[in-house]
Design a protein around this motif. Structure first.
Motif, short mmCIF file in Angstrom:
data_model
loop_
_atom_site.label_atom_id
_atom_site.label_comp_id
_atom_site.label_asym_id
_atom_site.label_seq_id
_atom_site.Cartn_x
_atom_site.Cartn_y
_atom_site.Cartn_z
N LEU A 112 -5.34 6.82 -19.54
CA LEU A 112 -5.19 5.62 -18.71
C LEU A 112 -4.98 5.98 -17.25
N GLN A 113 -4.15 6.99 -17.02
CA GLN A 113 -3.87 7.41 -15.65
C GLN A 113 -5.14 7.90 -14.95
N ARG A 114 -5.89 8.74 -15.64
CA ARG A 114 -7.11 9.30 -15.05
C ARG A 114 -8.12 8.20 -14.73
N LEU A 115 -8.32 7.28 -15.68
CA LEU A 115 -9.31 6.22 -15.49
C LEU A 115 -8.89 5.24 -14.40
N LEU A 116 -7.60 4.87 -14.38
CA LEU A 116 -7.16 3.92 -13.38
C LEU A 116 -7.18 4.54 -11.99
N ALA A 117 -6.85 5.81 -11.87
CA ALA A 117 -6.90 6.48 -10.58
C ALA A 117 -8.32 6.50 -10.03
N ALA A 118 -9.30 6.68 -10.92
CA ALA A 118 -10.69 6.70 -10.49
C ALA A 118 -11.22 5.30 -10.17
N GLN A 119 -10.55 4.27 -10.70
CA GLN A 119 -10.98 2.88 -10.48
C GLN A 119 -9.79 2.07 -9.97
N ILE A 120 -9.16 2.58 -8.92
CA ILE A 120 -7.91 2.01 -8.46
C ILE A 120 -8.08 0.57 -7.98
N GLU A 121 -9.28 0.18 -7.59
CA GLU A 121 -9.51 -1.19 -7.14
C GLU A 121 -9.46 -2.19 -8.28
N THR A 122 -9.29 -1.68 -9.53
CA THR A 122 -9.01 -2.57 -10.65
C THR A 122 -7.76 -3.40 -10.38
N LEU A 123 -6.83 -2.82 -9.64
CA LEU A 123 -5.56 -3.49 -9.32
C LEU A 123 -5.71 -4.51 -8.20
N GLY A 124 -6.80 -4.45 -7.47
CA GLY A 124 -7.01 -5.39 -6.38
C GLY A 124 -7.93 -4.82 -5.33
N GLU A 125 -8.65 -5.69 -4.67
CA GLU A 125 -9.58 -5.25 -3.62
C GLU A 125 -8.80 -4.59 -2.49
N GLY A 126 -9.30 -3.47 -2.00
CA GLY A 126 -8.68 -2.78 -0.89
C GLY A 126 -7.66 -1.73 -1.29
N TYR A 127 -7.40 -1.58 -2.60
CA TYR A 127 -6.47 -0.54 -3.04
C TYR A 127 -7.10 0.84 -2.85
N SER A 128 -6.26 1.82 -2.51
CA SER A 128 -6.72 3.21 -2.40
C SER A 128 -5.69 4.14 -3.02
N LEU A 129 -6.17 5.24 -3.52
CA LEU A 129 -5.30 6.19 -4.22
C LEU A 129 -4.65 7.15 -3.22
N ILE A 130 -3.32 7.33 -3.34
CA ILE A 130 -2.64 8.39 -2.60
C ILE A 130 -2.67 9.66 -3.44
N ARG A 131 -2.15 9.57 -4.66
CA ARG A 131 -2.29 10.69 -5.59
C ARG A 131 -1.76 10.30 -6.97
N ARG A 132 -2.23 11.04 -7.95
CA ARG A 132 -1.69 10.96 -9.30
C ARG A 132 -0.49 11.90 -9.42
N GLU A 133 0.41 11.59 -10.38
CA GLU A 133 1.56 12.44 -10.65
C GLU A 133 2.31 12.78 -9.34
N TYR A 134 2.70 11.74 -8.62
CA TYR A 134 3.43 11.95 -7.37
C TYR A 134 4.84 12.42 -7.69
N ASP A 147 -2.00 -0.62 -1.04
CA ASP A 147 -2.71 -1.88 -1.23
C ASP A 147 -3.55 -2.21 0.00
N ALA A 148 -4.16 -3.37 -0.01
CA ALA A 148 -5.07 -3.74 1.08
C ALA A 148 -4.37 -3.86 2.43
N GLN A 149 -3.05 -4.12 2.39
CA GLN A 149 -2.28 -4.24 3.64
C GLN A 149 -1.67 -2.91 4.07
N GLY A 150 -1.95 -1.85 3.32
CA GLY A 150 -1.44 -0.53 3.67
C GLY A 150 -0.06 -0.23 3.10
N GLY A 151 0.47 -1.15 2.28
CA GLY A 151 1.77 -0.93 1.67
C GLY A 151 1.70 0.06 0.51
N THR A 152 2.80 0.76 0.29
CA THR A 152 2.86 1.75 -0.78
C THR A 152 3.17 1.08 -2.11
#
Length: 228
Positions: A112-134, A147-152
């Motif tokens: 789930l982690q690997r797939l969601l990280a690769a498709q992070i915009e599943t959570l919403g438009e404009g989402y970007s990945l910082i990293r897995r296993e932070y 998120d789209a507003q730059g929030g963590t």
């Protein structure tokens, strides 16, 4: 593996006693020395069994009338015995199964982690990945994103989401929000199934809940083409 279908009765003697009356059953004798007695129901669980290490003796002489064989399975660690009294053999076969490669699980949290990280915009438009296993001092956050507003956003992933998972994400959020480079950090609790109690607790703490469609993430199920 040896497979025997027989009309038999079974007695377990040792720390406890148990008796299975005469009936038709499947007997499994495995290469590791275990012997299992199965019926035609009860799913995977045997009616009775002897775990390895054990030795099997087959008696075919001086038996009571009506018996064709008697198996005495003796535990190598205790005085426990499994005694199988065979009245009639209906089938017998042996098969060499070889070395089993073991169970490979699909849909575990790492998938789930690997797939969601690769498709992070599943959570919403404009989402970007910082990293897995932070990494944090109390353990790794599954996914850290913006998120789209730059929030963590800290994302905790579970196959089945319960209260413990919400508590875990709460601890991560408390720690991450002490970092001025990341704060403010909000949380998303994501799982294939989320228990109602966990959803209530998450909402009370300002944590969003997201139900993940594992097949859709894998690309084997197009949810937009379904009638239901």
């Amino acid at each position: 593996m040896r497979l025997v279908i027989a009309r038999c009765s079974v007695d377990y003697e040792g720390r406890l006693k148990a008796h299975l009356p005469l009936a038709t059953r499947l007997l499994l004798v495995k290469a590791d020395g275990s012997v299992l007695v199965h019926s035609d129901g009860g799913s995977y669980k045997p009616l009775n069994w002897m775990s390895p290490p054990a030795t099997l003796r087959v008696l075919d002489q001086d038996l009571d009338d009506g018996l064709v064989e008697q198996w005495v399975v003796q535990s190598s660690k205790t005085d426990d015995r499994l005694i199988v009294s065979l009245h009639e053999k209906l089938h017998e076969s042996s098969h060499e199964l070889g070395t089993d490669p073991g169970l490979i699980k699909d849909g575990v949290e790492a998938d789930l982690q690997r797939l969601l990280a690769a498709q992070i915009e599943t959570l919403g438009e404009g989402y970007s990945l910082i990293r897995r296993e932070y990494f944090t001092a109390i353990g790794p956050v599954d996914i850290l994103a913006r998120d789209a507003q730059g929030g963590t956003v800290a994302i905790e992933l579970k196959r089945r989401g319960d209260i413990d998972g919400v508590e875990q994400l709460t601890r991560y959020l408390e720690l991450l929000n002490r970092d001025p480079l990341l704060a403010p950090v909000r949380g998303i609790f994501a799982a294939q199934q989320i228990k109602p109690q966990a959803r209530v607790l998450a909402n009370d703490r300002g944590i969003d809940c997201v139900t993940l469609d594992y097949d859709a993430l894998r690309g084997v199920d197009d949810s937009t083409s379904r009638l239901f």
